[in-house]
Design an enzyme around this catalytic site. Structure first.
Site, PDB file in Angstrom:
ATOM      1  N   HIS A   1       6.580  11.548   3.423  1.00  0.00           N
ATOM      2  CA  HIS A   1       5.394  11.771   4.254  1.00  0.00           C
ATOM      3  C   HIS A   1       5.655  11.266   5.686  1.00  0.00           C
ATOM      4  O   HIS A   1       5.930  10.084   5.905  1.00  0.00           O
ATOM      5  CB  HIS A   1       4.237  11.009   3.600  1.00  0.00           C
TER       6      HIS A   1
ATOM      7  N   GLU B   1       3.239  16.691   3.226  1.00  0.00           N
ATOM      8  CA  GLU B   1       3.163  16.491   4.686  1.00  0.00           C
ATOM      9  C   GLU B   1       4.429  15.772   5.168  1.00  0.00           C
ATOM     10  O   GLU B   1       4.374  14.745   5.838  1.00  0.00           O
ATOM     11  CB  GLU B   1       1.918  15.677   5.038  1.00  0.00           C
TER      12      GLU B   1
ATOM     13  N   ASP C   1       0.845  -1.197   0.000  1.00  0.00           N
ATOM     14  CA  ASP C   1       0.000   0.000   0.000  1.00  0.00           C
ATOM     15  C   ASP C   1       0.880   1.248   0.000  1.00  0.00           C
ATOM     16  O   ASP C   1       1.953   1.256   0.616  1.00  0.00           O
ATOM     17  CB  ASP C   1      -0.854  -0.043   1.283  1.00  0.00           C
ATOM     18  N   GLY C   2       0.422   2.305  -0.643  1.00  0.00           N
ATOM     19  CA  GLY C   2       1.172   3.562  -0.641  1.00  0.00           C
ATOM     20  C   GLY C   2       1.285   4.165   0.750  1.00  0.00           C
ATOM     21  O   GLY C   2       2.118   5.058   0.978  1.00  0.00           O
ATOM     22  N   HIS C   3       0.449   3.738   1.670  1.00  0.00           N
ATOM     23  CA  HIS C   3       0.498   4.250   3.052  1.00  0.00           C
ATOM     24  C   HIS C   3       0.720   3.088   4.019  1.00  0.00           C
ATOM     25  O   HIS C   3      -0.182   2.289   4.257  1.00  0.00           O
ATOM     26  CB  HIS C   3      -0.806   4.959   3.385  1.00  0.00           C
TER      27      HIS C   3
ATOM     28  N   CYS D   1      -8.051  12.265  10.110  1.00  0.00           N
ATOM     29  CA  CYS D   1      -7.173  11.219  10.656  1.00  0.00           C
ATOM     30  C   CYS D   1      -6.754  11.528  12.094  1.00  0.00           C
ATOM     31  O   CYS D   1      -6.610  10.621  12.909  1.00  0.00           O
ATOM     32  CB  CYS D   1      -5.948  11.042   9.765  1.00  0.00           C
ATOM     33  N   CYS D   2      -6.553  12.827  12.401  1.00  0.00           N
ATOM     34  CA  CYS D   2      -5.949  13.154  13.703  1.00  0.00           C
ATOM     35  C   CYS D   2      -6.886  13.007  14.912  1.00  0.00           C
ATOM     36  O   CYS D   2      -6.469  12.409  15.915  1.00  0.00           O
ATOM     37  CB  CYS D   2      -5.362  14.561  13.676  1.00  0.00           C
TER      38      CYS D   2
HETATM   39  O1  FUB Z   1      -3.501   9.273   4.085  1.00  0.00           O
HETATM   40  C1  FUB Z   1      -4.163   9.040   5.327  1.00  0.00           C
HETATM   41  C2  FUB Z   1      -3.859  10.139   6.286  1.00  0.00           C
HETATM   42  O2  FUB Z   1      -4.288  11.390   5.775  1.00  0.00           O
HETATM   43  C3  FUB Z   1      -2.389  10.362   6.555  1.00  0.00           C
HETATM   44  O3  FUB Z   1      -1.855   9.514   7.499  1.00  0.00           O
HETATM   45  C4  FUB Z   1      -2.378  11.771   6.998  1.00  0.00           C
HETATM   46  O4  FUB Z   1      -1.111  12.342   6.964  1.00  0.00           O
HETATM   47  C5  FUB Z   1      -3.340  12.410   6.037  1.00  0.00           C
HETATM   48  O5  FUB Z   1      -2.701  12.735   4.863  1.00  0.00           O
HETATM   49 ZN    ZN Z   2      -3.622  13.059  11.071  1.00  0.00          ZN
END
Ligand code: FUB
Ligand code: ZN
Length: 648
Positions: A267, A319, A188-190, A415-416
């Site tokens: 990121h 980011e 996955d890209g993340h 997300c936060c």
């Molecule tokens: O891509 C998912 C979340 O959105 C990331 O972890 C955050 O930095 C925000 O970009």
């Molecule tokens: Zn966040």
């Protein structure tokens, strides 16, 4: 290990999670109430009308009809909420909350496809593109968050359905991804699924999940090719995530094999989540090469790329991390999630090797950026945590549109807030650590804890009013005859530390940031005194943003100036090199803080309206300066704020 927090500072936060954050976030996710959702930066394409996160699940489950709405990773907001709810229930059961959480589990399970696949965006909107756009899709990212939630919720409530749903999803992913022929050779890209898989492995003991995590970490160095092939196959189709496709390799953490990496790149949240999983895997597998990579990246972050507040990510563009010593205070990113992730990474490094410096960073990020991520009311949140803000500039300078001076009620990219909820709800997991038969005390949060080590039951009562003071008392109680080994962290900020065991003075000998002691008797009382002074901090002069400036801290807390206390134009106030600081506990201020006052200076403009002149057109006058803990800034309306101040 069973831990109960007893101290007011943290009990207040825990009550806030239970009474405000969890119900408030539930309403947001269910689109109840008129909550104002702000875009995280000036960009009209950001979807900010509603959350719709739970509605997406209802549509995917066939309970209602409609369209998917929100970011492609909107599901993860629900999963993080569920994980936070699990920790709240662990502390104290609550019938209503448990019912809501059980219902969410039912809904998630209902949305799951017969083959185990689970992601509402693709189920509702583009079923033919499942696992076809991994660079952007966040399918495994969302899965990782579900695994984390499922493990936590199962551990607390014994809800088997949540674990079974997670297992079915993990098995589905395992069938599709891996080195074997016919499978997808990428990730996955993340990063995130790796963290979740490690947790799922810990709960189920299923080795396939461990190996899948290892695969996903190892394959990153080859993902460039994988993504390029997926891009090619997708040619002409609308991107899942407009704009993301063209981000560079570091954004997706695919620039090289993680095991070869030496610096923190791209990121920040992605990098730090990847590191979290790498450290966990390195420990589990005894993989020294991977552990070395974790150490190198850690060093790079902590020595060159981290803010004094424990924030990471120097730019809004991607980011991301940028380069060594590039730590601008007013355009930075310092995403709340990134500091939450830094705490995860620190915790896994501690499990790998008990060195106090990991806990120092954990504490720095927790007491500063993470706490600052939320307003004192538990209902407003920062995504980005600046060290310097001028609200007028944030409004009018497009390069600062992401730097908000007041916490929004909610964010389009949410997300936060739920990440904060799960972090604060589980802070008890970060206080102690058992390692090789020793009990490590990493955070000084008053609490009562029970351990079972080598068959021996041990009770610890940690008494302190930290972070108000650095006096800590540890009462150790046991029934058996075995000696209990303890290691008390001596924070990097502490000087002139002294200790006592059962009333007798003891030298606090330090090894890797810990004072190792042992308790022989049935009851032993250990005191550690870490005097808290107001301290000045200076940055390495390669940090150009901080040259000639000073930052004040007290114990683990970084301090800042706000214009509500000091007048506008904070760039003009100066702390004196030989300043005398007065500490004052103000119970009515910001839920009770120790403020710091000193006599300083202010530059007063005496110009004739010309922008540039050949001689100085200002005077310097005296000014009383008041500083407050950084975590509490932005709670008194729109306001200028600065962490680093000029020194006179
Ligand atoms: O891509 C998912 C979340 O959105 C990331 O972890 C955050 O930095 C925000 O970009
Ligand atoms: Zn966040």
């Amino acid at each position: 290990m069973n831990v109960k927090i007893t101290e007011d500072f943290w009990k207040n936060y825990r009550n806030l999670v239970r009474k405000e954050m969890i119900p408030y976030q539930w309403n947001v996710l269910n689109d109840i109430g008129g909550i104002n959702i702000e875009r995280e930066r000036a960009d009209d394409t950001i979807p900010n009308e509603k959350s719709h996160a739970i509605e997406n699940f209802k549509i995917a489950a066939g309970r209602t009809k409609g369209e998917f709405y929100g970011y492609v990773f909107q599901d993860s907001d629900v999963y993080k909420w569920l994980e936070a709810a699990a920790y709240v229930l662990r502390e104290d059961d609550d019938e209503d909350l448990r019912k809501k959480a059980d219902d969410i589990v039912d809904l998630i399970a209902e949305a799951q496809q017969p083959d185990g696949y689970l992601d509402t965006y693709f189920i509702i909107k583009e079923p033919e593109r499942k696992f076809m756009t991994l660079r952007e899709s966040h399918e495994l990212y969302c899965a990782g968050h579900f695994f984390e939630a499922a493990c936590a919720y199962y551990a607390v409530t014994g809800n088997k359905k949540v674990l079974d749903t997670a297992i079915r999803l993990a098995d589905c992913i395992d069938r599709h991804f891996g080195a074997e022929e016919g499978k997808l050779h990428g990730s996955d890209g993340h990063p995130e699924v790796e963290i979740g898989l490690m947790k799922l492995y810990a709960v189920t003991g299923e080795k396939r999940y461990l190996r899948l995590c290892e695969y996903f970490i190892g394959v990153r160095g080859e993902c460039h090719k994988f993504f390029a092939e997926q891009d090619e196959a997708e040619k002409g189709m609308t991107p899942i995530f407009e704009g993301m496709r063209h981000a560079d390799d570091t954004y997706f953490q695919i620039q090289e094999a993680p095991v070869k990496q030496s610096t923190a790149e791209g990121h920040a949240v992605r990098q730090i989540y990847l590191c979290t999983a790498m450290a966990d895997l390195a420990r589990e597998d005894g993989d020294e090469e991977l552990a070395e990579a974790c150490r190198r990246i850690w060093r790079n972050i902590v020595d060159r790329r981290m803010y004094i507040t424990g924030g990471i990510g120097s730019t809004v563009n991607g980011e991301a991390f940028t380069l060594d010593y590039d730590l601008p205070n007013d355009t930075m990113y310092c995403e709340t999630c990134a500091s939450v992730g830094l705490i995860f990474f620190a915790k896994n490094m501690l499990k790998l090797e008990a060195k106090g410096e990991y806990a120092d960073v954990m504490e720095r990020a927790l007491y500063n950026t993470v706490l600052a991520g939320m307003a004192l009311d538990g209902r407003h949140f920062f995504y980005v945590n600046p060290l310097e803000v001028d609200p007028e500039q944030s409004r009018k300078n497009p390069t600062k549109s992401h730097v908000k001076a007041v916490r929004p009620e909610w964010l389009a990219c949410a997300c936060c807030p739920p990440n904060l909820a799960r972090m604060l709800a589980s802070v008890d997991d970060y206080i102690y650590m058992e390692k090789d038969g020793e009990i490590f005390v990493n955070l000084y949060i008053a609490s009562e804890a029970e351990f079972s080590i080598n068959g021996e039951k041990i009770k610890i009562k940690l008494e302190t009013d930290y972070p108000k003071s650095g006096s800590v008392k540890l009462k150790v109680e046991k029934n058996g005859y075995k000696v209990v080994n303890l290691a008390l962290r001596v924070p990097g900020w502490a000087d002139n530390v002294y200790g006592q065991i059962d009333g007798a003075e003891e030298k606090v000998a330090q090894e890797d940031g810990y004072w190792h002691v042992y308790a022989e008797d049935k009851q032993t009382e250990i005191s550690l005194n870490m005097p808290m002074y107001v301290e000045r901090n200076y940055a390495d002069t390669r940090v150009s943003a901080d040259v000639g400036k000073v930052c004040i801290s007290r114990g683990p807390l970084v301090y800042c100036a706000e214009s509500v206390d000091n007048g506008e134009a904070l760039q003009n106030i100066e702390l004196l090199e030989n300043a005398v600081f007065k500490e004052n506990f103000e119970p009515e201020l910001l839920n009770g803080v120790i403020s710091v006052r000193t006599e300083g200076k202010r530059i007063v403009e005496r110009g004739n309206g010309q922008l540039y002149t050949h001689k100085k057109m200002y005077d310097i006058e005296g000014q009383s300066i008041k500083l407050i803990p950084y975590y509490a800034w932005g709670n008194r309306g729109e306001n200028e704020m600065r962490v680093w101040l000029r020194e006179h």
